[in-house]
Design a protein around this motif. Structure first.
Motif, PDB file in Angstrom:
ATOM      1  N   VAL A 164     -22.832  60.134   0.326  1.00 18.92           N
ATOM      2  CA  VAL A 164     -24.044  59.844   1.498  1.00 18.92           C
ATOM      3  C   VAL A 164     -24.065  58.640   1.721  1.00 18.92           C
ATOM      4  O   VAL A 164     -24.201  58.180   0.459  1.00 18.92           O
ATOM      5  CB  VAL A 164     -25.121  60.843   0.639  1.00 18.92           C
ATOM      6  CG1 VAL A 164     -26.609  60.581   1.732  1.00 18.92           C
ATOM      7  CG2 VAL A 164     -24.998  61.915   0.613  1.00 18.92           C
ATOM      8  N   ALA A 165     -24.297  57.767   2.387  1.00 25.25           N
ATOM      9  CA  ALA A 165     -24.500  56.939   2.336  1.00 25.25           C
ATOM     10  C   ALA A 165     -26.325  56.402   2.031  1.00 25.25           C
ATOM     11  O   ALA A 165     -27.150  56.777   2.380  1.00 25.25           O
ATOM     12  CB  ALA A 165     -24.792  55.945   3.935  1.00 25.25           C
ATOM     13  N   ASN A 174     -14.773  51.284  -7.283  1.00 24.21           N
ATOM     14  CA  ASN A 174     -15.451  50.845  -7.766  1.00 24.21           C
ATOM     15  C   ASN A 174     -16.649  49.805  -6.156  1.00 24.21           C
ATOM     16  O   ASN A 174     -17.574  50.058  -6.002  1.00 24.21           O
ATOM     17  CB  ASN A 174     -15.530  49.870  -8.827  1.00 24.21           C
ATOM     18  CG  ASN A 174     -17.322  49.136  -9.489  1.00 24.21           C
ATOM     19  OD1 ASN A 174     -17.821  50.110  -9.528  1.00 24.21           O
ATOM     20  ND2 ASN A 174     -17.353  48.205  -9.157  1.00 24.21           N
ATOM     21  N   LEU A 175     -15.611  49.269  -5.964  1.00 26.36           N
ATOM     22  CA  LEU A 175     -16.693  48.655  -3.953  1.00 26.36           C
ATOM     23  C   LEU A 175     -16.509  49.534  -3.863  1.00 26.36           C
ATOM     24  O   LEU A 175     -17.900  49.747  -2.567  1.00 26.36           O
ATOM     25  CB  LEU A 175     -15.077  47.625  -3.913  1.00 26.36           C
ATOM     26  CG  LEU A 175     -15.431  46.877  -2.884  1.00 26.36           C
ATOM     27  CD1 LEU A 175     -17.086  46.193  -3.382  1.00 26.36           C
ATOM     28  CD2 LEU A 175     -14.522  46.389  -1.447  1.00 26.36           C
ATOM     29  N   ALA A 176     -16.082  50.581  -3.447  1.00 29.57           N
ATOM     30  CA  ALA A 176     -16.490  51.252  -2.520  1.00 29.57           C
ATOM     31  C   ALA A 176     -17.502  51.760  -3.068  1.00 29.57           C
ATOM     32  O   ALA A 176     -18.580  52.574  -2.117  1.00 29.57           O
ATOM     33  CB  ALA A 176     -15.259  52.657  -2.133  1.00 29.57           C
ATOM     34  N   ALA A 177     -17.716  52.579  -4.321  1.00 29.64           N
ATOM     35  CA  ALA A 177     -18.321  53.036  -5.518  1.00 29.64           C
ATOM     36  C   ALA A 177     -20.211  52.620  -4.497  1.00 29.64           C
ATOM     37  O   ALA A 177     -21.194  52.536  -4.214  1.00 29.64           O
ATOM     38  CB  ALA A 177     -18.737  53.371  -6.496  1.00 29.64           C
ATOM     39  N   ALA A 178     -19.634  51.052  -4.747  1.00 27.63           N
ATOM     40  CA  ALA A 178     -21.121  50.306  -5.367  1.00 27.63           C
ATOM     41  C   ALA A 178     -21.854  49.792  -3.855  1.00 27.63           C
ATOM     42  O   ALA A 178     -22.679  49.654  -3.898  1.00 27.63           O
ATOM     43  CB  ALA A 178     -21.253  48.893  -5.918  1.00 27.63           C
ATOM     44  N   MET A 179     -21.021  49.747  -3.159  1.00 26.80           N
ATOM     45  CA  MET A 179     -21.401  49.846  -1.340  1.00 26.80           C
ATOM     46  C   MET A 179     -21.886  50.735  -1.032  1.00 26.80           C
ATOM     47  O   MET A 179     -23.243  51.061  -0.916  1.00 26.80           O
ATOM     48  CB  MET A 179     -20.537  49.451  -0.866  1.00 26.80           C
ATOM     49  CG  MET A 179     -19.488  48.042  -0.856  1.00 26.80           C
ATOM     50  SD  MET A 179     -20.434  46.582   0.376  1.00 26.80           S
ATOM     51  CE  MET A 179     -20.923  47.519   1.785  1.00 26.80           C
ATOM     52  N   SER A 186     -26.365  49.111  -4.391  1.00 31.45           N
ATOM     53  CA  SER A 186     -25.904  47.754  -5.352  1.00 31.45           C
ATOM     54  C   SER A 186     -25.846  46.538  -4.689  1.00 31.45           C
ATOM     55  O   SER A 186     -24.625  46.349  -2.821  1.00 31.45           O
ATOM     56  CB  SER A 186     -24.957  47.987  -6.248  1.00 31.45           C
ATOM     57  OG  SER A 186     -25.448  49.822  -6.727  1.00 31.45           O
ATOM     58  N   VAL A 187     -26.174  45.568  -5.351  1.00 34.50           N
ATOM     59  CA  VAL A 187     -25.753  44.500  -4.576  1.00 34.50           C
ATOM     60  C   VAL A 187     -24.397  43.280  -4.787  1.00 34.50           C
ATOM     61  O   VAL A 187     -24.437  43.883  -6.812  1.00 34.50           O
ATOM     62  CB  VAL A 187     -27.481  43.507  -4.476  1.00 34.50           C
ATOM     63  CG1 VAL A 187     -26.884  41.596  -4.037  1.00 34.50           C
ATOM     64  CG2 VAL A 187     -28.516  44.208  -3.346  1.00 34.50           C
TER      65      VAL A 187
END
Length: 523
Positions: A157-158, A74-79, A83-84
């Motif tokens: 995709v970044a 989830n951290l990788a996904a949010a980054m 998202s903040v």
């Protein structure tokens, strides 16, 4: 605007690392093993689930979870979603979390349904517009994992974010006042990762044991571990036996700990019998380490310790002390936090914001790409912390003749007793050298005669018990080394001390017990 000179940010680095490997193990937790390919695919699915629920670039997202693999994905996904991110302390109360959600203007809350369903329901009742996503079926919000499973994995995709765009908003209690939201931009996390890759002494094969809350530790480890092709070996919660078991069974090569965790390991018989031969680097920091206890660990396990120094406002890499600098022939150096990182400007400033004379103590101040944007919605506090174009850390330090930095104490922790200035850190270092002492916190407490009096709060080592004789011994030790004015007037013996989210002793909470008039037994 031209993108010709854009630097890679942490989302780019995560994508690069996840694309580089496939079947190699990435995350171990209990019997679960996720490969790099598994993490890449789950990350893509979680991103699509977030976007389906309207969570996108700039959305303020909080995470409340115990350690589980989905915290990392989830951290990788949010980054990568832009998202903040705001981590919530798993041990925090409803009021703690409600304050942060309101102050940070959290729009989406991701929860561990196995442990925080009731708490999430209470928060949802207070904040009806809050989007709640849960790791599993829940009556409170959407099943995040079930929703994610409906999507086919896509190439990562970044996000279209710049170095100055907000990335994380973490709340720190500090020493006084309300918790402050430290707003860090993307550039902090990419530069932190660059410095870690260049300066931190990671093993060639990275098998990283994670014993602290993932919601707080993962941001600092995700980049370097993935870029090394390493694997995370996650403990659901820290225990000495569990730590030693995991090191022996998985041949762990590196870990990150806080000092109280080392003290807990040293209090167990297995400290001297466990097979630690695979361990190559133990990173430690977040609070001062007892030099005698560090020296004992180096003698037993070898020169494998690497210290880092930073704070929430400029995380982790302001200074560091490498393994070879932990020189037992120079025992005083073990009280140092090393030398400033080459990519950070560090100065010791006086009250006039001018550098102090060589050899004198001053406030540790930093500038450079690691420094926060500011405190969220706290303009006065931000102006104070960033005055004169420096981040004022609140730590008092001095340099020795070899350029090693020593933290004397926190400016706000100083005790003024009978007109004398006492820095608790110096007293703690003396007390911790006593064989009976496992952990110690020194604070100032109200005193009618002296204004403030020095008090020590002590957790004893295994096999020792409180006594008037022991109290007298400790007081005499401090008098001998630091003088009578620095010796604690009283000593309280406790079973444990409160810890912050990152595992350092919570001096603010300890001090509050005495200044709010709570009765304690005094030795």
């Amino acid at each position: 605007m031209s993108t010709l000179h854009d630097e890679p940010l942490l989302p780019d680095l995560i994508i690069s690392a996840l694309n580089r490997f496939e079947d190699e193990p990435c995350i171990h937790l209990g019997d679960q093993i996720l490969s790099y390919g598994d993490v890449r695919r789950q990350t893509s699915q979680l991103i699509q689930a977030l976007q389906k629920r309207g969570v996108g670039r700039g959305t303020h997202l909080a995470v409340l979870s115990k350690n589980r693999p989905e915290v990392l994905t989830n951290l990788a996904a949010a980054m990568i979603n832009g998202s903040v991110i705001t981590p919530l302390h798993p041990m925090g109360s409803l009021e703690d979390h409600a304050y942060v959600i309101g102050a940070a203007k959290i729009e989406c809350l991701v929860i561990d349904v196995d442990h925080f369903s009731r708490l999430a329901a209470d928060l949802k009742a207070r904040f009806p517009d809050l989007i709640v996503l849960s790791f599993g079926p829940s009556d409170v919000g959407d099943d995040y994992l079930a929703l994610a499973s409906t999507f086919e994995p896509q190439p990562l995709v970044a996000p279209r974010v710049g170095p100055g765009d907000p990335c994380t908003l973490a709340y720190t209690g500090g020493t006084t006042g309300l918790p402050k939201g430290v707003l860090l931009p993307q550039r902090v996390w990419s530069n932190l990762t660059f410095i870690q890759m260049a300066e931190w002494e990671f093993p060639r094969e990275v098998r990283m044991l994670v014993a602290t809350p993932l919601s707080h530790a993962a941001m600092t480890l995700l980049g370097p571990v993935l870029l090394h092709g390493g694997s995370f070996h996650v403990m659901e919660s820290f225990s000495p036996d569990g730590f030693f078991d995991l090191v022996e069974q998985r041949r762990i090569t590196t870990t990150m700990i806080v000092p109280v965790m080392l003290y807990a390991l040293q209090s167990q018989p297995r400290y001297r019998t466990a097979d630690m031969s695979s361990m190559e680097t133990i990173f430690y920091g977040a609070s001062p380490m007892s030099p005698p206890k560090l020296a004992d660990a180096i003698k037993l396990w070898g020169p494998i310790f690497f210290q880092f120094y930073g704070q929430s406002e400029a995380p982790m890499v302001i200074a560091h002390m490498k393994k070879a600098d932990h020189d037992l022939s120079k025992p005083k150096r073990l009280a140092s936090c090393g030398r400033p990182a080459p990519w950070v400007h560090v100065a010791l400033l006086g009250p006039d914001n001018q550098p102090v004379a060589p050899g004198e103590s001053g406030e540790i101040c930093a500038r450079g790409p690691l420094v926060m944007i500011g405190y969220h919605d706290m303009d006065v506090e931000t102006t104070e912390a960033l005055s004169a174009d420096w981040l004022h850390t609140g730590d008092v330090g001095r340099f020795d003749e070899d350029g090693f930095l020593y933290i004397v104490d926190r400016t706000k922790d100083m005790v003024i007793t009978g007109g004398f200035n006492v820095f608790p850190r110096e007293v703690e270092d003396v007390i911790s050298s006593h064989a009976a002492v496992n952990t110690v916190i020194v604070v100032g407490v109200p005193d009618e005669k002296w204004g403030e009096a020095v008090k020590a709060v002590v957790v004893l080592s295994r096999g020792f018990a409180p006594s008037n004789e022991l109290t007298a011994e400790i007081q005499a030790l401090v008098k001998q080394i630091k003088g009578s004015q620095q010796s604690p007037k009283t000593i309280d013996y406790v079973d444990g001390v409160p810890l912050t989210a990152v595992g350092k002793p919570d001096k603010k909470a300890v001090r509050a017990r005495y200044w709010s008039g709570t009765d304690r037994s005094v030795g």
